[in-house]
Design an enzyme around this catalytic site. Sequence first.
Site, PDB file in Angstrom:
ATOM      1  N   SER A   7      39.664  -4.736  -3.755  1.00  0.00           N
ATOM      2  CA  SER A   7      38.257  -4.405  -4.013  1.00  0.00           C
ATOM      3  C   SER A   7      38.040  -2.943  -3.670  1.00  0.00           C
ATOM      4  O   SER A   7      38.151  -2.538  -2.510  1.00  0.00           O
ATOM      5  CB  SER A   7      37.340  -5.271  -3.150  1.00  0.00           C
ATOM      6  N   HIS A  32      39.602  -4.850  -8.536  1.00  0.00           N
ATOM      7  CA  HIS A  32      38.354  -5.606  -8.402  1.00  0.00           C
ATOM      8  C   HIS A  32      37.199  -4.625  -8.184  1.00  0.00           C
ATOM      9  O   HIS A  32      37.200  -3.847  -7.231  1.00  0.00           O
ATOM     10  CB  HIS A  32      38.475  -6.572  -7.212  1.00  0.00           C
ATOM     11  N   ASP A  34      33.148  -4.187  -7.688  1.00  0.00           N
ATOM     12  CA  ASP A  34      31.941  -4.900  -7.268  1.00  0.00           C
ATOM     13  C   ASP A  34      30.690  -4.159  -7.730  1.00  0.00           C
ATOM     14  O   ASP A  34      30.409  -3.053  -7.273  1.00  0.00           O
ATOM     15  CB  ASP A  34      31.931  -5.036  -5.742  1.00  0.00           C
ATOM     16  N   MET A  36      26.659  -4.223  -7.892  1.00  0.00           N
ATOM     17  CA  MET A  36      25.506  -4.830  -7.203  1.00  0.00           C
ATOM     18  C   MET A  36      24.234  -4.092  -7.594  1.00  0.00           C
ATOM     19  O   MET A  36      24.242  -2.859  -7.725  1.00  0.00           O
ATOM     20  CB  MET A  36      25.684  -4.753  -5.692  1.00  0.00           C
ATOM     21  N   HIS A  65      33.189  -7.776 -11.005  1.00  0.00           N
ATOM     22  CA  HIS A  65      32.406  -8.832 -10.341  1.00  0.00           C
ATOM     23  C   HIS A  65      30.940  -8.418 -10.346  1.00  0.00           C
ATOM     24  O   HIS A  65      30.535  -7.544  -9.585  1.00  0.00           O
ATOM     25  CB  HIS A  65      32.955  -8.978  -8.909  1.00  0.00           C
ATOM     26  N   MET A  67      27.345  -8.801  -9.417  1.00  0.00           N
ATOM     27  CA  MET A  67      26.383  -9.420  -8.499  1.00  0.00           C
ATOM     28  C   MET A  67      25.018  -8.855  -8.867  1.00  0.00           C
ATOM     29  O   MET A  67      24.432  -8.053  -8.145  1.00  0.00           O
ATOM     30  CB  MET A  67      26.774  -9.112  -7.046  1.00  0.00           C
ATOM     31  N   ASP A 176      37.164 -14.304  -2.601  1.00  0.00           N
ATOM     32  CA  ASP A 176      36.671 -12.945  -2.360  1.00  0.00           C
ATOM     33  C   ASP A 176      35.831 -12.923  -1.092  1.00  0.00           C
ATOM     34  O   ASP A 176      34.817 -13.609  -1.003  1.00  0.00           O
ATOM     35  CB  ASP A 176      35.821 -12.526  -3.576  1.00  0.00           C
TER      36      ASP A 176
HETATM   37  C1  DX5 Z   1      31.430  -8.671  -1.364  1.00  0.00           C
HETATM   38  C2  DX5 Z   1      32.356  -8.239  -2.478  1.00  0.00           C
HETATM   39  C3  DX5 Z   1      33.770  -8.210  -2.085  1.00  0.00           C
HETATM   40  C4  DX5 Z   1      34.093  -7.268  -0.946  1.00  0.00           C
HETATM   41  C5  DX5 Z   1      35.314  -7.772  -0.254  1.00  0.00           C
HETATM   42  O1  DX5 Z   1      30.172  -8.936  -1.868  1.00  0.00           O
HETATM   43  O2  DX5 Z   1      32.242  -9.112  -3.586  1.00  0.00           O
HETATM   44  O3  DX5 Z   1      34.626  -7.966  -3.199  1.00  0.00           O
HETATM   45  O4  DX5 Z   1      34.298  -5.950  -1.343  1.00  0.00           O
HETATM   46  O5  DX5 Z   1      35.547  -6.971   0.849  1.00  0.00           O
HETATM   47  P1  DX5 Z   1      36.325  -7.518   2.117  1.00  0.00           P
HETATM   48  O6  DX5 Z   1      37.706  -7.858   1.679  1.00  0.00           O
HETATM   49  O7  DX5 Z   1      36.271  -6.366   3.058  1.00  0.00           O
HETATM   50  O8  DX5 Z   1      35.569  -8.724   2.626  1.00  0.00           O
HETATM   51 ZN    ZN Z   2      33.794  -8.967  -5.198  1.00  0.00          ZN
END
Ligand code: DX5
Ligand code: ZN
Length: 217
Positions: A7, A32, A34, A36, A65, A67, A176
Amino acid sequence: MIKIAPSILSADFVNLERDISRVAQAGADYIHVDVMDGLFVPNITIGIPVVAAIKRISAKPLDVHLMIDRPIRYISQFCQAGADILTIHTESDTMENTVSALKQIRACGARAAVSVKPGTPAEEAIRYLPYCDMVLVMTVEPGFGGQSFMADMMPKVAAIRAAIDRDAPGCELEVDGGVNLSTAKACIAAGANVLVAGSALFKAENLAAFIAAARTV
Ligand code: DX5
Ligand code: ZN
């Protein structure tokens, strides 16, 4: 074979190209990303132009991903930006719109996935298996990297694994949140085949050693 998806939320954003190249060379399977929106989760990260920029420099498939609230509004834009796997949350819209969004993702030529937050039961993901190429089980509340792994999500991972093996062989199962070399073992034992790792991986002294160890714990 267990796949590792770093990530980039835990990467150095000033040196994103360098960090993506490093994890790719260290053996990562996916990158990956993220996304948001400050509505679906209480944090804002990166959007479509950054996904497009990463696509230009990443040799590895992008595992994006989302969100975000009502992701159906942005499916074609994320696909055009270069998402190879596009994950939407079951909690972010109606079932009708979620099915429609998953169909749109596949129609764009990307792989479609649903994700479930910790409070959402396995059935909420299983109902979408006919439209999915991957299911993502959150093992932290989505929003931030560096949180503690929720081991009590493992029965949910196992239930989804059983449904995949029965009804959707070939569908991937990703976890995740809080994945490190200690918690990876439980994820694999429960049936996950893709591990997202953010803070633990980017903190590691030796990225290739971490990735190799995470696959085989
Ligand atoms: C959280 C994200 C994850 C996050 C994981 O909302 O979806 O992908 O970056 O990070 P770690 O491995 O540090 O929990
Ligand atoms: Zn994620």
